[in-house]
Write a protein that holds these residues in place. Sequence first.
Motif, PDB file in Angstrom:
ATOM      1  N   ASP A 111     -10.469  14.238  13.633  1.00  0.00           N
ATOM      2  CA  ASP A 111      -9.537  14.633  12.594  1.00  0.00           C
ATOM      3  C   ASP A 111      -8.180  14.001  12.881  1.00  0.00           C
ATOM      4  OD1 ASP A 111      -8.767  16.014  10.375  1.00  0.00           O
ATOM      5  OD2 ASP A 111      -9.046  18.004  11.233  1.00  0.00           O
ATOM      6  N   SER A 112      -7.476  13.600  11.831  1.00  0.00           N
ATOM      7  CA  SER A 112      -6.114  13.109  12.023  1.00  0.00           C
ATOM      8  C   SER A 112      -5.208  14.286  12.388  1.00  0.00           C
ATOM      9  CB  SER A 112      -5.610  12.394  10.770  1.00  0.00           C
ATOM     10  OG  SER A 112      -5.605  13.268   9.661  1.00  0.00           O
ATOM     11  N   LYS A 113      -4.051  13.993  12.950  1.00  0.00           N
ATOM     12  CA  LYS A 113      -3.152  15.052  13.438  1.00  0.00           C
ATOM     13  C   LYS A 113      -2.785  16.055  12.355  1.00  0.00           C
ATOM     14  CE  LYS A 113      -1.189  12.369  17.165  1.00  0.00           C
ATOM     15  NZ  LYS A 113      -0.010  11.692  17.686  1.00  0.00           N
ATOM     16  N   ASN A 114      -2.575  15.551  11.144  1.00  0.00           N
ATOM     17  CA  ASN A 114      -2.179  16.451  10.056  1.00  0.00           C
ATOM     18  C   ASN A 114      -3.392  16.944   9.246  1.00  0.00           C
ATOM     19  OD1 ASN A 114      -2.870  14.159   8.697  1.00  0.00           O
ATOM     20  ND2 ASN A 114      -0.876  13.836   7.747  1.00  0.00           N
ATOM     21  N   HIS A 115      -4.604  16.682   9.743  1.00  0.00           N
ATOM     22  CA  HIS A 115      -5.865  17.104   9.111  1.00  0.00           C
ATOM     23  C   HIS A 115      -6.066  16.491   7.724  1.00  0.00           C
ATOM     24  CE1 HIS A 115      -6.168  19.846  12.432  1.00  0.00           C
ATOM     25  NE2 HIS A 115      -4.999  20.367  12.108  1.00  0.00           N
ATOM     26  N   GLU A 116      -5.455  15.342   7.513  1.00  0.00           N
ATOM     27  CA  GLU A 116      -5.571  14.659   6.228  1.00  0.00           C
ATOM     28  C   GLU A 116      -6.854  13.823   6.151  1.00  0.00           C
ATOM     29  OE1 GLU A 116      -2.679  11.885   3.418  1.00  0.00           O
ATOM     30  OE2 GLU A 116      -2.292  12.005   5.560  1.00  0.00           O
ATOM     31  N   PHE A 117      -7.292  13.287   7.282  1.00  0.00           N
ATOM     32  CA  PHE A 117      -8.459  12.395   7.320  1.00  0.00           C
ATOM     33  C   PHE A 117      -9.446  12.886   8.374  1.00  0.00           C
ATOM     34  CE2 PHE A 117      -4.664   9.754   6.456  1.00  0.00           C
ATOM     35  CZ  PHE A 117      -4.910   9.495   5.120  1.00  0.00           C
ATOM     36  N   LEU A 118     -10.726  12.650   8.107  1.00  0.00           N
ATOM     37  CA  LEU A 118     -11.777  13.083   9.018  1.00  0.00           C
ATOM     38  C   LEU A 118     -12.818  11.980   9.138  1.00  0.00           C
ATOM     39  CD1 LEU A 118     -13.085  15.469  10.642  1.00  0.00           C
ATOM     40  CD2 LEU A 118     -14.293  16.039   8.523  1.00  0.00           C
ATOM     41  N   ILE A 119     -13.210  11.681  10.362  1.00  0.00           N
ATOM     42  CA  ILE A 119     -14.282  10.716  10.625  1.00  0.00           C
ATOM     43  C   ILE A 119     -15.386  11.456  11.359  1.00  0.00           C
ATOM     44  CG2 ILE A 119     -14.960   8.682  11.964  1.00  0.00           C
ATOM     45  CD1 ILE A 119     -12.183   7.548  11.468  1.00  0.00           C
ATOM     46  N   VAL A 147       0.855  -1.180   0.000  1.00  0.00           N
ATOM     47  CA  VAL A 147       0.000   0.000   0.000  1.00  0.00           C
ATOM     48  C   VAL A 147       0.894   1.233   0.000  1.00  0.00           C
ATOM     49  CG1 VAL A 147      -1.900  -1.132   1.218  1.00  0.00           C
ATOM     50  CG2 VAL A 147      -0.179   0.093   2.521  1.00  0.00           C
ATOM     51  N   GLY A 148       0.317   2.318  -0.413  1.00  0.00           N
ATOM     52  CA  GLY A 148       1.059   3.574  -0.427  1.00  0.00           C
ATOM     53  C   GLY A 148       1.098   4.219   0.947  1.00  0.00           C
ATOM     54  N   ASP A 149       1.849   5.294   1.039  1.00  0.00           N
ATOM     55  CA  ASP A 149       1.986   6.008   2.304  1.00  0.00           C
ATOM     56  C   ASP A 149       0.650   6.554   2.797  1.00  0.00           C
ATOM     57  OD1 ASP A 149       4.685   5.479   2.398  1.00  0.00           O
ATOM     58  OD2 ASP A 149       5.258   7.409   1.523  1.00  0.00           O
ATOM     59  N   ALA A 150      -0.195   7.060   1.897  1.00  0.00           N
ATOM     60  CA  ALA A 150      -1.492   7.621   2.305  1.00  0.00           C
ATOM     61  C   ALA A 150      -2.393   6.524   2.889  1.00  0.00           C
ATOM     62  CB  ALA A 150      -2.185   8.300   1.126  1.00  0.00           C
ATOM     63  N   GLN A 151      -2.402   5.349   2.268  1.00  0.00           N
ATOM     64  CA  GLN A 151      -3.219   4.251   2.793  1.00  0.00           C
ATOM     65  C   GLN A 151      -2.703   3.800   4.160  1.00  0.00           C
ATOM     66  OE1 GLN A 151      -2.002   4.190  -0.361  1.00  0.00           O
ATOM     67  NE2 GLN A 151      -3.730   3.876  -1.740  1.00  0.00           N
ATOM     68  N   PHE A 174      -4.586   5.833  11.425  1.00  0.00           N
ATOM     69  CA  PHE A 174      -5.590   6.734  11.980  1.00  0.00           C
ATOM     70  C   PHE A 174      -6.873   5.967  12.328  1.00  0.00           C
ATOM     71  CE2 PHE A 174      -9.265   9.576  10.858  1.00  0.00           C
ATOM     72  CZ  PHE A 174      -9.256  10.323  12.029  1.00  0.00           C
ATOM     73  N   ALA A 175      -7.321   5.095  11.425  1.00  0.00           N
ATOM     74  CA  ALA A 175      -8.553   4.337  11.652  1.00  0.00           C
ATOM     75  C   ALA A 175      -8.413   3.396  12.854  1.00  0.00           C
ATOM     76  CB  ALA A 175      -8.930   3.556  10.396  1.00  0.00           C
ATOM     77  N   ILE A 176      -7.262   2.772  13.013  1.00  0.00           N
ATOM     78  CA  ILE A 176      -7.041   1.885  14.164  1.00  0.00           C
ATOM     79  C   ILE A 176      -7.062   2.692  15.456  1.00  0.00           C
ATOM     80  CG2 ILE A 176      -5.309   0.458  15.326  1.00  0.00           C
ATOM     81  CD1 ILE A 176      -4.567  -0.629  12.522  1.00  0.00           C
ATOM     82  N   GLN A 177      -6.384   3.827  15.463  1.00  0.00           N
ATOM     83  CA  GLN A 177      -6.378   4.665  16.677  1.00  0.00           C
ATOM     84  C   GLN A 177      -7.796   5.122  17.025  1.00  0.00           C
ATOM     85  OE1 GLN A 177      -3.588   7.811  15.995  1.00  0.00           O
ATOM     86  NE2 GLN A 177      -1.851   6.407  15.849  1.00  0.00           N
ATOM     87  N   PHE A 178      -8.580   5.490  16.019  1.00  0.00           N
ATOM     88  CA  PHE A 178      -9.962   5.900  16.272  1.00  0.00           C
ATOM     89  C   PHE A 178     -10.785   4.724  16.810  1.00  0.00           C
ATOM     90  CE2 PHE A 178     -14.359   6.014  14.880  1.00  0.00           C
ATOM     91  CZ  PHE A 178     -14.798   7.121  15.592  1.00  0.00           C
ATOM     92  N   ALA A 179     -10.654   3.552  16.181  1.00  0.00           N
ATOM     93  CA  ALA A 179     -11.432   2.383  16.597  1.00  0.00           C
ATOM     94  C   ALA A 179     -11.127   1.993  18.044  1.00  0.00           C
ATOM     95  CB  ALA A 179     -11.152   1.209  15.658  1.00  0.00           C
ATOM     96  N   GLN A 180      -9.880   2.170  18.470  1.00  0.00           N
ATOM     97  CA  GLN A 180      -9.525   1.822  19.839  1.00  0.00           C
ATOM     98  C   GLN A 180     -10.151   2.775  20.857  1.00  0.00           C
ATOM     99  OE1 GLN A 180      -5.161   1.450  19.052  1.00  0.00           O
ATOM    100  NE2 GLN A 180      -5.415  -0.491  20.114  1.00  0.00           N
ATOM    101  N   LYS A 181     -10.538   3.958  20.435  1.00  0.00           N
ATOM    102  CA  LYS A 181     -11.150   4.942  21.338  1.00  0.00           C
ATOM    103  C   LYS A 181     -12.668   5.031  21.173  1.00  0.00           C
ATOM    104  CE  LYS A 181      -8.068   8.030  19.840  1.00  0.00           C
ATOM    105  NZ  LYS A 181      -7.464   9.316  19.564  1.00  0.00           N
ATOM    106  N   ALA A 182     -13.216   4.466  20.125  1.00  0.00           N
ATOM    107  CA  ALA A 182     -14.619   4.689  19.771  1.00  0.00           C
ATOM    108  C   ALA A 182     -15.602   4.249  20.852  1.00  0.00           C
ATOM    109  CB  ALA A 182     -14.952   3.989  18.450  1.00  0.00           C
TER     110      ALA A 182
END
Length: 142
Positions: A125-133, A98-102, A108-116
């Motif tokens: 939001d991810s730290k660099n504001h690249e992804f948003l859930i 996979v690429g760096d973005a994936q 990010f998704a794993i960190q969110f799932a562990q806190k959900a």
Amino acid sequence: MQFPIPSNYNRFTITVGLKAHRDTTLVIVCYDPTHRNTHYCRRKAHLAKGEQRTLSIPLPVTPKKLVLAIYDKNTKQSEHLDIMGVDVIPMESPKLWVGDAQRRYVDFAIQFAQKAGHTPLGFYDSKNHEFLIQYLNAITDQ
């Protein structure tokens, strides 16, 4: 029965040897004892009287501390069960193409799932504001 496992965010497989003294439906749960609603595994297994079985529980994502709990579904006890052994076997990291973005999104998704299970609804939001859930109490689209 409960078994504390110092998982320290490592990947591994837990193997559990079981022997039932009577017909029983077991509940096997792996959870983070420091936060509510953080099940990393939740399974049921039926064992007949006298049956011996080894269960494997792969855990590619873990918290710092993990507890393995095994109990009878109906009585919430484990007196009709022998635990023949609990082993932790390290798991290799997958070789993903996979690429760096994936890779950043998966982290990010794993960190969110562990806190959900113990965070309020809202935008994450991810730290660099690249992804948003947008975390809602229900899935609103297909």
